[in-house]
Write a protein that holds these residues in place. Structure first.
Motif, mmCIF file in Angstrom:
data_model
loop_
_atom_site.group_PDB
_atom_site.id
_atom_site.type_symbol
_atom_site.label_atom_id
_atom_site.label_comp_id
_atom_site.label_asym_id
_atom_site.label_seq_id
_atom_site.Cartn_x
_atom_site.Cartn_y
_atom_site.Cartn_z
ATOM 1 N N TRP A 313 0.854 -1.190 0.000
ATOM 2 C CA TRP A 313 0.000 0.000 0.000
ATOM 3 C C TRP A 313 0.885 1.234 0.000
ATOM 4 C CZ3 TRP A 313 -4.576 -0.456 -1.828
ATOM 5 C CH2 TRP A 313 -5.317 -1.612 -1.636
ATOM 6 N N HIS A 314 0.303 2.401 0.032
ATOM 7 C CA HIS A 314 0.968 3.600 -0.435
ATOM 8 C C HIS A 314 1.320 4.626 0.632
ATOM 9 C CE1 HIS A 314 -3.345 4.122 -0.195
ATOM 10 N NE2 HIS A 314 -3.174 5.426 -0.148
ATOM 11 N N THR A 315 0.885 4.446 1.887
ATOM 12 C CA THR A 315 1.073 5.524 2.847
ATOM 13 C C THR A 315 2.329 5.371 3.683
ATOM 14 O OG1 THR A 315 -0.345 4.406 4.472
ATOM 15 C CG2 THR A 315 -1.387 5.992 2.986
ATOM 16 N N GLY A 316 2.771 4.117 3.943
ATOM 17 C CA GLY A 316 4.081 3.916 4.549
ATOM 18 C C GLY A 316 5.094 3.714 3.440
ATOM 19 N N THR A 317 6.077 2.854 3.679
ATOM 20 C CA THR A 317 7.028 2.521 2.612
ATOM 21 C C THR A 317 7.030 1.028 2.313
ATOM 22 O OG1 THR A 317 8.891 2.267 4.170
ATOM 23 C CG2 THR A 317 8.529 4.470 3.214
ATOM 24 N N GLY A 318 6.037 0.299 2.840
ATOM 25 C CA GLY A 318 5.947 -1.127 2.536
ATOM 26 C C GLY A 318 7.128 -1.922 3.038
ATOM 27 N N ALA A 319 7.666 -1.552 4.210
ATOM 28 C CA ALA A 319 8.864 -2.214 4.726
ATOM 29 C C ALA A 319 8.551 -3.590 5.308
ATOM 30 C CB ALA A 319 9.547 -1.331 5.769
ATOM 31 N N ALA A 320 7.573 -3.652 6.208
ATOM 32 C CA ALA A 320 7.203 -4.936 6.803
ATOM 33 C C ALA A 320 6.284 -5.721 5.888
ATOM 34 C CB ALA A 320 6.548 -4.720 8.171
ATOM 35 N N ASP A 321 5.443 -5.027 5.153
ATOM 36 C CA ASP A 321 4.430 -5.648 4.301
ATOM 37 C C ASP A 321 4.578 -5.149 2.864
ATOM 38 O OD1 ASP A 321 2.222 -7.097 3.489
ATOM 39 O OD2 ASP A 321 0.761 -5.691 4.269
ATOM 40 N N ASN A 322 5.410 -5.780 2.019
ATOM 41 C CA ASN A 322 6.158 -6.948 2.373
ATOM 42 C C ASN A 322 7.578 -6.809 1.859
ATOM 43 O OD1 ASN A 322 6.711 -9.582 3.299
ATOM 44 N ND2 ASN A 322 5.921 -10.508 1.443
ATOM 45 N N GLY A 323 8.151 -5.596 2.053
ATOM 46 C CA GLY A 323 9.552 -5.441 1.711
ATOM 47 C C GLY A 323 10.430 -6.425 2.456
ATOM 48 N N ALA A 324 10.055 -6.724 3.716
ATOM 49 C CA ALA A 324 10.804 -7.699 4.508
ATOM 50 C C ALA A 324 10.859 -9.044 3.792
ATOM 51 C CB ALA A 324 10.162 -7.845 5.889
ATOM 52 N N GLY A 325 9.710 -9.508 3.312
ATOM 53 C CA GLY A 325 9.673 -10.777 2.602
ATOM 54 C C GLY A 325 10.477 -10.747 1.321
ATOM 55 N N PHE A 410 6.871 -15.860 2.602
ATOM 56 C CA PHE A 410 7.216 -15.077 3.798
ATOM 57 C C PHE A 410 6.460 -13.759 3.716
ATOM 58 C CE2 PHE A 410 9.832 -12.337 6.497
ATOM 59 C CZ PHE A 410 10.165 -13.167 7.553
ATOM 60 N N ASP A 411 5.480 -13.581 4.609
ATOM 61 C CA ASP A 411 4.643 -12.372 4.512
ATOM 62 C C ASP A 411 3.870 -12.119 5.802
ATOM 63 O OD1 ASP A 411 3.219 -10.161 3.615
ATOM 64 O OD2 ASP A 411 1.707 -11.345 2.566
ATOM 65 N N ASN A 412 4.541 -12.125 6.932
ATOM 66 C CA ASN A 412 3.882 -11.707 8.179
ATOM 67 C C ASN A 412 4.741 -10.702 8.916
ATOM 68 O OD1 ASN A 412 2.226 -14.874 8.985
ATOM 69 N ND2 ASN A 412 1.540 -13.132 7.783
ATOM 70 N N GLY A 413 5.294 -9.745 8.194
ATOM 71 C CA GLY A 413 6.054 -8.682 8.809
ATOM 72 C C GLY A 413 7.482 -9.068 9.113
ATOM 73 N N THR A 414 8.049 -8.363 10.077
ATOM 74 C CA THR A 414 9.458 -8.535 10.407
ATOM 75 C C THR A 414 9.729 -9.740 11.284
ATOM 76 O OG1 THR A 414 11.401 -7.389 11.294
ATOM 77 C CG2 THR A 414 9.340 -7.109 12.504
ATOM 78 N N GLY A 415 8.710 -10.318 11.922
ATOM 79 C CA GLY A 415 8.909 -11.323 12.959
ATOM 80 C C GLY A 415 9.794 -12.476 12.541
ATOM 81 N N ARG A 416 10.692 -12.881 13.438
ATOM 82 C CA ARG A 416 11.579 -14.005 13.140
ATOM 83 C C ARG A 416 10.772 -15.295 12.992
ATOM 84 N NH1 ARG A 416 14.201 -14.898 19.083
ATOM 85 N NH2 ARG A 416 14.808 -12.745 18.688
ATOM 86 N N ILE A 417 11.305 -16.215 12.235
ATOM 87 C CA ILE A 417 10.646 -17.503 12.024
ATOM 88 C C ILE A 417 10.724 -18.339 13.302
ATOM 89 C CG2 ILE A 417 10.835 -19.706 10.794
ATOM 90 C CD1 ILE A 417 11.618 -18.151 8.303
ATOM 91 N N ARG A 418 9.558 -18.852 13.729
ATOM 92 C CA ARG A 418 9.504 -19.762 14.877
ATOM 93 C C ARG A 418 9.145 -21.184 14.460
ATOM 94 N NH1 ARG A 418 9.365 -16.884 19.542
ATOM 95 N NH2 ARG A 418 10.324 -18.804 20.326
#
Length: 528
Positions: A313-325, A410-418
Motif C-alpha cells: 500500500w501507499h502511505t508507509g514505505t511497505g517495509a514490513a508488508d512486504n519489503g521484509a519478505g 514469507f509475509d507476516n512482517g518482520t517477525g523471526r521464524i519460529r
C-alpha cells in the motif's frame, strides 16, 4: 502382537529425512556474516518507497529487483505479465487537511488509493451522512453539494491490554501445535459472504457516482486503529471506466471523533483539504511478477519456488508488508549462489504483484503454469479476484503440475521464524521437523499442522499443491504496521530477517535435493 513380529525383516522405522549439515553451516555463515538484507531493504523502501501495483514506483522496484538478482549471478531473470489489464497506475505526493472553523487544527489524514486529488486546496463545511445501503443514497440527494462528508460514526477508544511489540511465548508456541477440529463447511455462509461482498462493491460504485454528481468536495472515514495510526487501503476505481468518486481520505480516530462531535454540537466545522494524487495512466495497464532462478541439475525441470509480494500500500514505505519478505527471499537466493549450492531441482524466486488486491500475481501464475478451473460463466463470479472465484468444471492441470515440488512464502512482517504451518499436510511434518532442527538455537522449533491464510501460498494450496507460510513472531505487525503509515524501515528488525533468510535458503535447498518431490496432502476437486 506387533505387525513387525508377524513379518520379520520388514523395516517399520521411519527413514530419517537427510539434512546436509555442511551446507547448513555454510548457509548460516553467509547469512550472518555477509548479510545484505538491511541494505537492500533501505534501498527498496527509502529510495524507491511504497509500491502500489502498477504505480511508477512498482515499475521501478521490479527493475531494481531484476538488477540485484542478475548481479547475484542468477539466471532467467525476467518479468512476466499475469494480467493484461489489471488497472490504472496511481500515485500520491501529499495530503494536507486543516480545520479552519470553529478553530484551527491540523488534521492527520491520508488518501485511499485510486481516488482523485483535489486539484488544489478546497474548503467546505463538514457534515455527517450514513450510507449503509444503496437505498440510503436517495435520502441525501440534493443535500451535499460543496460539503465534506463524514461517513462513519465516532468510535470510543479501546485501550489495548497487550504490548505493542511481542514475541511468541513457549506457551503460545505449544498451543499453536494443537489442532482445532475444523467446523463443517457451511455453503450458505459462504454464499452469504460473497453476497455481502457483491453488495458492498455495488454500494461503493453507486456512492462514487453519487458523490461526483452531487458535487461533494471530499469524503472522510475513520481509521480502524486508534492512537494516531492511520490504516489506509484502496477506494475510488482501479479499472478504467469505473467511477472514481471524489477525494476520499482516512483520518486518525482522535481527529475524526472531534469532527463528529463538532457537527453534533451544531458548530458547522469547516475544513481545508489539499490532496496531490493522480492517475498515471488513462487505460488499464498490464501487471507483472518478477522471477529469477538457480538452475537445477539432474531434476532441473522440477521446481521449488520461494516467494513474497513486491507490491504494497501507499502511505508507509511497505517495509514490513512486504519489503521484509522480498529482501529475505532475495537474500536466500544470494546465499545459495554465494556458497555455490548445486541443487538437483531448479529453485525459483517469485516476487508477486497485486497481492494486496486479492493474490492476483500468484494466482495468475498458478493458473497459467500449474492449474486452474475453467473461467466462470457467471459474471458476478468472474468479477471476483481469481483466488476467490468458483470456476466451472473440474480442475485443469498443466504439464508443470506434476513437476512442481513446493512453494515457501514469507509475509507476516518482520517477525523471526519460529516454525512453519504445515497446512494439514501431515506427511510433510517429519520432513519440516528435520529441516528445522539445525535452527533450534535461533528459536525456530515448531511445525504446526494448522492452516494459515491470506497470502500467496494459498494460490498453490487451493489447487492441491504444497504451499506454505512460516510461523513468525507477531512483533508489532497487527498493532502499528499492517497497512498503515507506520509500515517503515524503523519497524523492521534486521536480525530477524537474517535468521529468516538462512532458514528459507536451507528449506529451499533441501526441498531441491530430495529424491522425491515434497509430499502432497489429499486433494478433492471442488467441482468433481
Amino acid at each position: 502382537m506387533l505387525l513387525s513380529a508377524l513379518l520379520p525383516g520388514l523395516a517399520f522405522a521411519q527413514v530419517a529425512e537427510p539434512v546436509d549439515l555442511d551446507v547448513v553451516a555454510r548457509i548460516r555463515h553467509e547469512a550472518f556474516h555477509r548479510s545484505q538484507v538491511a541494505a537492500n531493504l533501505k534501498e527498496l523502501t527509502e529510495t524507491i518507497g511504497p509500491r502500489l501495483t502498477n504505480s511508477p514506483a512498482y515499475v521501478r522496484s521490479s527493475a531494481w529487483a531484476r538488477e540485484k538478482l542478475s548481479g547475484y549471478g542468477l539466471s532467467n531473470v525476467h518479468d512476466e505479465v499475469y494480467d493484461e489489464a489489471f488497472g490504472r497506475g496511481w500515485e500520491f505526493r501529499s495530503s494536507r487537511v486543516e480545520m479552519i472553523a470553529p478553530r484551527e487544527l491540523p488534521i492527520h489524514a491520508l488518501p485511499k488509493a485510486w481516488t482523485p486529488g483535489t486539484d488544489g486546496p478546497v474548503e467546505g463545511e463538514v457534515v455527517r451522512a450514513t450510507f449503509k445501503t444503496i437505498e440510503d443514497i436517495e435520502g441525501q440527494r440534493g443535500k451535499l453539494r460543496g460539503k465534506i462528508v463524514l461517513l462513519d460514526e465516532a468510535r470510543a477508544r479501546t485501550p489495548s491490554d497487550r504490548p505493542d511489540f511481542r514475541r511468541y511465548t513457549e506457551a503460545e508456541l505449544g498451543e499453536l501445535q494443537t489442532f482445532p477440529t475444523p467446523q463443517d463447511a457451511d455453503p450458505a455462509a459462504e454464499e452469504k459472504r460473497l453476497d455481502e461482498y457483491r453488495k458492498r462493491q455495488a454500494l461503493v460504485r453507486a456512492l462514487n457516482t453519487f458523490f461526483a454528481e452531487e458535487g461533494v468536495l471530499a469524503v472522510l472515514s475513520i481509521s480502524s486503529w486508534d492512537n494516531g495510526v492511520v490504516r489506509v487501503m484502496g477506494g475510488g476505481g482501479r479499472k478504467a471506466g469505473e467511477p472514481v468518486g471524489v477525494p476520499e481520505l482516512v483520518l486518525a480516530s482522535t481527529h475524526y471523533n472531534q469532527l463528529v462531535r463538532a457537527v453534533e454540537r451544531g458548530q458547522a466545522p469547516r475544513l481545508r483539504v489539499d490532496v496531490d494524487a493522480r492517475f498515471t495512466s488513462d487505460a488499464d495497464l498490464p501487471a507483472t511478477n518478477t522471477f529469477a532462478e538457480l538452475r537445477g541439475s539432474s531434476k532441473a525441470n522440477e521446481t521449488v519456488i520461494i516467494g513474497a509480494h513486491l507490491d504494497s500500500w501507499h502511505t508507509g514505505t511497505g517495509a514490513a508488508d512486504n519489503g521484509a519478505g522480498v529482501v529475505v527471499m532475495m537474500e536466500a537466493m544470494r546465499i545459495l549462489k554465494a556458497i555455490d549450492a548445486r541443487p538437483r531441482r531448479t529453485i525459483r524466486i517469485a516476487l508477486w504483484g497485486g497481492e494486496e488486491q486479492g493474490l492476483h500475481g500468484s494466482s495468475g501464475y498458478v493458473a497459467r503454469h500449474l492449474a486452474d478451473w475453467p473461467v466462470p460463466t457467471d459474471p458476478e463470479q468472474a468479477a471476483l479476484p481469481r483466488a476467490f472465484q468458483r470456476g466451472t468444471g473440474p480442475l485443469q492441470r498443466r504439464a508443470a503440475y506434476d513437476r512442481f515440488s513446493t512453494y515457501f512464502n514469507f509475509d507476516n512482517g518482520t517477525g523471526r521464524i519460529r516454525g512453519i504451518y504445515a497446512q494439514e499436510n501431515h506427511a510433510a511434518v517429519p520432513v519440516f521437523r528435520a529441516w528445522l532442527a539445525p535452527f533450534a538455537d535461533l528459536g525456530a522449533t515448531i511445525v504446526t499442522t494448522r492452516n494459515t491464510g491470506s497470502t500467496d501460498h494459498i494460490a498453490f494450496d487451493r489447487v492441491g499443491l504444497p504451499g506454505f507460510q512460516f510461523v513468525q513472531d507477531p512483533a508489532d505487525y497487527f498493532t502499528h504496521v499492517h497497512h498503515t503509515q507506520l509500515d517503515t524501515f524503523d519497524h523492521v528488525v534486521p536480525d530477524d530477517l537474517k535468521q529468516a533468510a538462512a532458514i528459507i535458503a536451507s528449506f529451499a535447498y533441501h526441498a531441491a535435493m530430495r529424491d522425491e518431490r515434497l509430499p502432497r496432502k489429499p486433494f478433492v476437486d471442488r467441482d468433481e
